[in-house]
Design a protein around this motif. Structure first.
Motif, mmCIF file in Angstrom:
data_model
loop_
_atom_site.group_PDB
_atom_site.id
_atom_site.type_symbol
_atom_site.label_atom_id
_atom_site.label_comp_id
_atom_site.label_asym_id
_atom_site.label_seq_id
_atom_site.Cartn_x
_atom_site.Cartn_y
_atom_site.Cartn_z
ATOM 1 N N ALA A 152 -5.686 27.976 -11.850
ATOM 2 C CA ALA A 152 -6.596 26.710 -11.116
ATOM 3 C C ALA A 152 -5.651 25.418 -11.532
ATOM 4 C CB ALA A 152 -7.937 26.855 -11.232
ATOM 5 N N SER A 153 -5.823 24.414 -10.895
ATOM 6 C CA SER A 153 -5.127 23.204 -11.126
ATOM 7 C C SER A 153 -6.213 22.133 -10.872
ATOM 8 C CB SER A 153 -3.950 22.811 -9.959
ATOM 9 O OG SER A 153 -4.250 22.892 -8.735
ATOM 10 N N LEU A 154 -6.087 20.948 -11.330
ATOM 11 C CA LEU A 154 -6.929 19.780 -11.468
ATOM 12 C C LEU A 154 -6.084 18.446 -11.596
ATOM 13 C CD1 LEU A 154 -7.659 18.524 -14.451
ATOM 14 C CD2 LEU A 154 -8.628 20.486 -14.810
ATOM 15 N N THR A 155 -6.383 17.306 -10.802
ATOM 16 C CA THR A 155 -5.860 16.144 -10.850
ATOM 17 C C THR A 155 -6.455 15.220 -11.724
ATOM 18 O OG1 THR A 155 -4.866 16.836 -8.831
ATOM 19 C CG2 THR A 155 -4.633 14.452 -9.540
ATOM 20 N N LEU A 156 -5.768 14.637 -12.904
ATOM 21 C CA LEU A 156 -6.196 13.854 -13.788
ATOM 22 C C LEU A 156 -5.617 12.369 -13.485
ATOM 23 C CD1 LEU A 156 -8.209 12.967 -15.885
ATOM 24 C CD2 LEU A 156 -6.610 13.687 -17.456
ATOM 25 N N GLN A 157 -6.495 11.443 -13.174
ATOM 26 C CA GLN A 157 -5.937 9.731 -12.801
ATOM 27 C C GLN A 157 -6.641 8.881 -13.822
ATOM 28 O OE1 GLN A 157 -6.879 8.430 -8.914
ATOM 29 N NE2 GLN A 157 -5.431 6.574 -9.246
ATOM 30 N N ILE A 158 -5.741 8.243 -14.615
ATOM 31 C CA ILE A 158 -6.338 7.357 -15.461
ATOM 32 C C ILE A 158 -5.914 5.996 -14.958
ATOM 33 C CG2 ILE A 158 -6.175 6.543 -17.951
ATOM 34 C CD1 ILE A 158 -7.020 9.474 -17.547
ATOM 35 N N VAL A 159 -7.042 5.131 -14.922
ATOM 36 C CA VAL A 159 -6.919 3.881 -14.267
ATOM 37 C C VAL A 159 -7.450 2.803 -15.106
ATOM 38 C CG1 VAL A 159 -7.402 4.905 -12.043
ATOM 39 C CG2 VAL A 159 -9.169 4.042 -13.321
ATOM 40 N N GLU A 160 -6.978 1.451 -14.824
ATOM 41 C CA GLU A 160 -7.531 0.556 -15.615
ATOM 42 C C GLU A 160 -7.601 -0.886 -14.598
ATOM 43 O OE1 GLU A 160 -4.589 -0.660 -18.665
ATOM 44 O OE2 GLU A 160 -2.738 -0.269 -17.456
ATOM 45 N N LEU A 161 -7.956 -1.922 -15.293
ATOM 46 C CA LEU A 161 -7.931 -3.006 -14.638
ATOM 47 C C LEU A 161 -6.495 -3.333 -14.043
ATOM 48 C CD1 LEU A 161 -10.358 -5.392 -16.778
ATOM 49 C CD2 LEU A 161 -11.055 -4.166 -14.660
ATOM 50 N N PRO A 162 -6.830 -3.958 -12.689
ATOM 51 C CA PRO A 162 -5.145 -4.452 -12.136
ATOM 52 C C PRO A 162 -4.917 -5.663 -12.694
ATOM 53 C CG PRO A 162 -7.276 -5.072 -10.455
ATOM 54 C CD PRO A 162 -7.681 -4.313 -11.801
ATOM 55 N N GLY A 163 -3.336 -6.178 -12.374
ATOM 56 C CA GLY A 163 -2.902 -7.592 -12.899
ATOM 57 C C GLY A 163 -3.455 -8.557 -11.856
ATOM 58 N N PRO A 164 -2.914 -9.924 -11.994
ATOM 59 C CA PRO A 164 -3.440 -10.900 -10.834
ATOM 60 C C PRO A 164 -2.441 -10.822 -9.582
ATOM 61 C CG PRO A 164 -2.378 -11.757 -12.838
ATOM 62 C CD PRO A 164 -2.518 -10.379 -12.911
ATOM 63 N N PRO A 165 -2.795 -11.311 -8.711
ATOM 64 C CA PRO A 165 -1.738 -11.239 -7.677
ATOM 65 C C PRO A 165 -0.639 -11.962 -8.150
ATOM 66 C CG PRO A 165 -4.091 -11.983 -6.799
ATOM 67 C CD PRO A 165 -4.121 -11.943 -8.278
ATOM 68 N N ALA A 166 0.466 -11.474 -7.600
ATOM 69 C CA ALA A 166 1.766 -12.053 -7.876
ATOM 70 C C ALA A 166 2.038 -13.509 -7.715
ATOM 71 C CB ALA A 166 2.835 -11.236 -7.010
ATOM 72 N N SER A 167 1.405 -14.094 -6.470
ATOM 73 C CA SER A 167 1.684 -15.549 -6.143
ATOM 74 C C SER A 167 0.444 -15.875 -5.214
ATOM 75 C CB SER A 167 2.955 -15.774 -5.673
ATOM 76 O OG SER A 167 3.401 -15.225 -4.618
ATOM 77 N N VAL A 168 0.172 -17.063 -5.168
ATOM 78 C CA VAL A 168 -0.882 -17.830 -4.435
ATOM 79 C C VAL A 168 -0.438 -19.217 -4.075
ATOM 80 C CG1 VAL A 168 -2.415 -18.713 -6.383
ATOM 81 C CG2 VAL A 168 -3.265 -18.113 -3.794
ATOM 82 N N LYS A 169 -0.635 -19.502 -2.833
ATOM 83 C CA LYS A 169 0.041 -20.901 -2.671
ATOM 84 C C LYS A 169 -0.995 -21.322 -1.405
ATOM 85 C CE LYS A 169 3.262 -19.147 0.940
ATOM 86 N NZ LYS A 169 4.881 -19.314 1.335
ATOM 87 N N ILE A 170 -0.909 -22.730 -1.178
ATOM 88 C CA ILE A 170 -1.683 -23.435 -0.077
ATOM 89 C C ILE A 170 -0.714 -23.634 1.042
ATOM 90 C CG2 ILE A 170 -2.753 -25.567 0.497
ATOM 91 C CD1 ILE A 170 -3.681 -26.044 -2.533
#
Length: 498
Positions: free
Chosen positions: A273-291
């Motif tokens: 039998a198999s199980l899938t383990l996913q370890i997650v954490e908070l994401p990083g900020p967006p790569a860039s933002v502009k007006i």
């Protein structure tokens, strides 16, 4: 004049006779010539060459018998047949069942059978450690299942299957390991919990403790793999009992994500039998933002997804704005899914900056991408003229809004005197007893908050009675209120008086 003898018919037909002699295996003996009658019609003397005799007419004396029928033509020679070859190796041999005296095996047909077809299979066995292979079936086995009977309990046997046809024997297919001839009381079975049949998600630094129950008798041998390879004992701990196996990770990291497979084995039987383990954490900020654009009271923004998504998908973005004057940030969009937005209802004349946070199932990113440029909402030619008004004078002499009231208390019981006063500037408050300022006497506690003034007398005695006054004064005047405090002796029961 004597007549000439009639010619003999055989002499008149020499060529057909010769042809008959060649065809007939045994030519008839030539009869002696006999005198013919005096007159013989010339038409009946002999049939023309190649002409058959008249129907019903008997062959003349001394004439050869009729020709035999022509032999049938031989069939054409068939092309040479290709050499017959054996089949390819049979497939997927494994043990289906076994007990103390027999072993049941099944397999699949060879992938390539060939022109010679498939006549059957030969099942061969030999004891472990030897190469003395012996066939156990007298006749070729037609089906892909066979029960090997009359075995000795406890023997370890190697088993193989060979396909047979007119071309000979195929390469054998053998079991990967010898088989122990022994009854299996209970086949192994993994009882994977329902919540582990889907992806199991945990956050970084969290503890992972998963219990996988199983059955099997005797005690199964348990093994684990991660993504098809061995586990790292420094990261993952495995503890096995007779009924379950526990996978434990003290502090999960993103590298612990993957497909974990458990295998329980009893003799030659196993279950996985198999199980899938996913370890997650908070994401990083967006790569860039502009007006992108500014018009009227609106600003158009664009940003790009974060480089680090926290090992899971991004669920949205949070957009905030800040006025340059105050620097306070306010949220204008939450759980926003697009990579562009229009911020409206901005205030004319203000200058704004914007920032964007990333979100996933763990929450919002710790930092944000901030616009490098600023957006200024220009005025549209409206001149603002403030109204002229006379500033109100709040100066006021002290005035008591709540006066003191006469009180009576008992010796030894705390009591409190209350009053309220107003005035601007804030008046200074003083408490007096019998026209004497109390000051910092620890027996009295003086509090004045928001114009509410209180005087607490702690455990008053017989001499604490008298007239108490509260005086408030500032630059514009003063006010005073007074009350009388009467301290009484406690009433004793009749028994105590004696």
């Amino acid at each position: 004049m004597p007549s000439k003898p009639a010619p003999i018919k055989k002499a008149a037909k020499k060529e057909p006779a010769k042809k008959e002699e060649e065809k007939a295996p045994e030519p008839a003996p030539e009869p002696a010539p006999e005198p013919a009658p005096a007159e013989a019609p010339p038409a009946e003397a002999a049939p023309a060459e190649g002409e058959a005799p008249a129907e019903g007419a008997a062959p003349a004396e001394g004439e050869a018998p009729a020709e035999a029928p022509a032999p049938e033509p031989k069939p054409p020679t068939p092309p040479p047949t290709p050499p017959k070859e054996p089949t390819s190796v049979p497939l997927d041999l494994f043990v289906e069942d076994k007990n103390d005296t027999s072993v049941t095996i099944i397999w699949s047909k060879p992938e390539n059978i060939g022109a010679a077809g498939l006549d059957g299979y030969v099942i061969e066995i030999c004891k472990d450690g030897t190469e003395d292979w012996k066939a156990v079936n007298e006749d070729l086995q037609k089906s892909c299942r066979y029960v090997i009977k009359n075995l000795t309990t406890g023997d370890r046997l190697k088993i193989r299957v060979v396909a047979v046809n007119e071309g000979g024997r195929s390469p054998p297919v053998a079991l990967p390991e010898p088989v122990m001839v022994k009854e299996v009381a209970n086949r192994p079975k993994v009882r994977l919990p329902r919540f582990l049949r889907q992806r199991y998600v945990a956050q970084v630094k969290e503890k992972v403790n998963l219990t996988i129950p199983f059955t099997g008798n005797p005690k199964p041998v348990v093994s684990w793999t991660k993504n098809g390879g061995p586990l790292d004992p420094k990261r993952v701990n495995i503890r096995n009992t007779e009924r379950d196996s526990i996978l434990f990770i003290r502090a999960a990291e993103r590298d612990d994500s993957g497909v974990y497979e458990i295998c329980v084995k009893v003799d030659d039987f196993e279950d996985r039998a198999s199980l899938t383990l996913q370890i997650v954490e908070l994401p990083g900020p967006p790569a860039s933002v502009k007006i992108v654009d500014t018009w009227g009271f609106n600003v158009a923004l664009e940003w790009t997804p974060p480089k680090d998504k926290g090992n899971t998908e991004i669920t949205g973005y949070t957009v905030q704005k800040a006025d340059k004057k105050t620097g306070d940030w306010f949220t204008v969009l939450e759980h926003y899914h697009r990579l562009n937005a229009t911020i409206s209802d901005l205030i004319m004349g203000n200058t704004y900056k914007f920032r964007v946070f990333s979100e996933n199932k763990c929450g919002m990113s710790d930092s944000a991408a901030v616009t490098k440029e600023e957006a200024k909402i220009s005025k549209t030619g409206i001149d603002y003229k403030p109204l002229e008004y006379k500033e109100h004078d709040f100066n006021e002499a002290p005035k008591f809004t709540t006066s003191l009231t006469d009180r009576a208390t008992t010796v030894g019981y705390n009591t409190k005197l209350l009053c309220s006063v107003r005035g601007f500037p804030k008046p200074k408050v003083e408490w007096m007893k019998n026209q004497m300022i109390i000051g910092d006497d620890p027996k009295f506690r003086q509090i004045c908050v928001q114009g509410i003034c209180s005087l607490e007398i702690r455990k008053p005695g017989n001499f604490d009675g008298g007239v108490y006054s509260c005086r408030a004064k500032n630059d514009h005047g003063e006010a005073i209120v007074s009350c009388k405090l009467d301290v009484k002796q406690p009433v004793l029961p009749d028994g105590d008086k004696k």
